[in-house]
Design a protein around this motif. Structure first.
Motif, PDB file in Angstrom:
ATOM      1  N   LEU A 116       0.820  -1.226   0.000  1.00  0.00           N
ATOM      2  CA  LEU A 116       0.000   0.000   0.000  1.00  0.00           C
ATOM      3  C   LEU A 116       0.850   1.272   0.000  1.00  0.00           C
ATOM      4  O   LEU A 116       0.320   2.377   0.036  1.00  0.00           O
ATOM      5  CB  LEU A 116      -0.931  -0.006   1.225  1.00  0.00           C
ATOM      6  N   GLN A 117       2.161   1.095  -0.005  1.00  0.00           N
ATOM      7  CA  GLN A 117       3.103   2.225   0.031  1.00  0.00           C
ATOM      8  C   GLN A 117       2.854   3.135   1.240  1.00  0.00           C
ATOM      9  O   GLN A 117       2.701   4.345   1.120  1.00  0.00           O
ATOM     10  CB  GLN A 117       3.050   3.018  -1.267  1.00  0.00           C
ATOM     11  N   ILE A 118       2.742   2.481   2.404  1.00  0.00           N
ATOM     12  CA  ILE A 118       2.665   3.221   3.661  1.00  0.00           C
ATOM     13  C   ILE A 118       3.740   2.644   4.584  1.00  0.00           C
ATOM     14  O   ILE A 118       4.504   1.772   4.156  1.00  0.00           O
ATOM     15  CB  ILE A 118       1.251   3.111   4.307  1.00  0.00           C
ATOM     16  N   GLU A 119       3.813   3.141   5.835  1.00  0.00           N
ATOM     17  CA  GLU A 119       4.810   2.620   6.770  1.00  0.00           C
ATOM     18  C   GLU A 119       4.184   1.497   7.596  1.00  0.00           C
ATOM     19  O   GLU A 119       2.985   1.572   7.913  1.00  0.00           O
ATOM     20  CB  GLU A 119       5.242   3.719   7.747  1.00  0.00           C
ATOM     21  N   ALA A 120       4.989   0.507   7.975  1.00  0.00           N
ATOM     22  CA  ALA A 120       4.503  -0.513   8.910  1.00  0.00           C
ATOM     23  C   ALA A 120       4.073   0.237  10.174  1.00  0.00           C
ATOM     24  O   ALA A 120       4.754   1.170  10.610  1.00  0.00           O
ATOM     25  CB  ALA A 120       5.598  -1.514   9.214  1.00  0.00           C
ATOM     26  N   GLY A 121       2.941  -0.137  10.735  1.00  0.00           N
ATOM     27  CA  GLY A 121       2.447   0.539  11.933  1.00  0.00           C
ATOM     28  C   GLY A 121       1.440   1.639  11.631  1.00  0.00           C
ATOM     29  O   GLY A 121       0.781   2.140  12.540  1.00  0.00           O
ATOM     30  N   ASP A 122       1.278   2.007  10.364  1.00  0.00           N
ATOM     31  CA  ASP A 122       0.251   2.994  10.002  1.00  0.00           C
ATOM     32  C   ASP A 122      -1.126   2.347  10.137  1.00  0.00           C
ATOM     33  O   ASP A 122      -1.266   1.133   9.961  1.00  0.00           O
ATOM     34  CB  ASP A 122       0.434   3.464   8.541  1.00  0.00           C
ATOM     35  N   PRO A 123      -2.153   3.160  10.406  1.00  0.00           N
ATOM     36  CA  PRO A 123      -3.486   2.568  10.578  1.00  0.00           C
ATOM     37  C   PRO A 123      -4.110   2.088   9.265  1.00  0.00           C
ATOM     38  O   PRO A 123      -3.977   2.736   8.228  1.00  0.00           O
ATOM     39  CB  PRO A 123      -4.322   3.715  11.165  1.00  0.00           C
TER      40      PRO A 123
END
Ligand code: GLP
Length: 245
Positions: free
Chosen positions: A197-204
């Protein structure tokens, strides 16, 4: 702009100043904010105060930080109604986005126990397993793990999986999709979701599980979708029942 004699805390005044720039359209999604140092110099305040103001807006989802790059105005969240059985393709088109798909997995296998239970399948039946990242204007919005009853939805191919499943089911196979049930759960992205999803691990993220039936009641799909918490908000209409106890 900043009133040091005001009873309002300075960080709060900075926050409101930033918020106004966004409301007025002067700062738009994707724009980079000036650095903390520039802010601090401009308002003659400490960098700590600037950081506090920015952090609160990041937590609200209005700004986003990118490691080693800076702070940016976040994309506006998309409002998705929870009632109405629609497809991703329909939802994106209705908003004027170009729907897209990245297909990571396509296979035919016997169903796992969960899928067999959900779709009333026998162990000897076959299921199509799809893993797709759903895109809006080429940006990842959701990750979907879909199990499709191969005896009901026949002749699925990679090509079809890369466009709209519901369109294939209704227009090509001539079946009528009837109803679905869904559950929603909040979670934090793991490594895999973050990467896709091209986000950071730990993002909601929000997990939505859907089980969908044809009009005659036959269940045909079981889907788990991870929606980006920074791109979606969900809405629902709540008519008050006239028959109350
Ligand atoms: C949504 C639903 C899925 C469904 C999909 C079909 O994303 N959450 O359960 O499988 O729509 O979309 P499409 O027809 O674009 O493949």
């Amino acid at each position: 702009m900043i009133d040091k004699n005001s009873p309002l805390p300075i960080y709060y005044q900075i926050q409101e100043w930033i918020r106004k720039k966004m409301d007025d359209g002067e700062w738009e999604p994707g724009d980079m904010l000036p650095s903390e140092r520039i802010f601090a110099e401009q308002f003659n305040i400490s960098r700590m105060t600037v950081r506090q103001a920015i952090t609160e807006l990041v937590n609200e989802g209005l700004l986003r930080r990118e490691k080693g790059k800076g702070t940016f105005v976040a994309e506006k969240k998309l409002e998705q109604p929870l009632q109405g059985l629609t497809s991703f393709t329909e939802d994106m088109k209705a908003r004027g986005f170009q729907p897209g798909n990245k297909l990571y997995e396509f296979r035919v296998t016997p169903p796992s126990r969960d899928v067999a239970d959900a779709l009333n399948m026998k162990k000897t039946d076959s299921v199509y397993e799809l893993e797709r990242v759903r895109l809006a204007d080429n940006k990842p919005m959701a990750l979907e793990m879909t199990s499709i009853h191969a005896g009901v939805v026949t002749n699925l191919s990679k090509d079809i999986a890369q466009s709209s499943l519901y369109n294939y089911i209704e227009q090509t196979l001539g079946l009528t999709i009837g109803h679905a049930s869904q559950t929603l759960e909040s979670a934090l992205a793991g490594e895999k979701e973050a990467e896709l999803l091209q986000i950071e691990a730990g993002d909601p993220i929000l997990w939505i599980s859907r089980k969908t039936h044809l009009q005659d009641g036959t269940p045909f799909e079981y889907v788990r979708s991870a929606y980006r918490g920074d791109r979606y908000k969900f809405s629902i209409h709540l008519p008050r029942s006239t028959r109350r106890h």
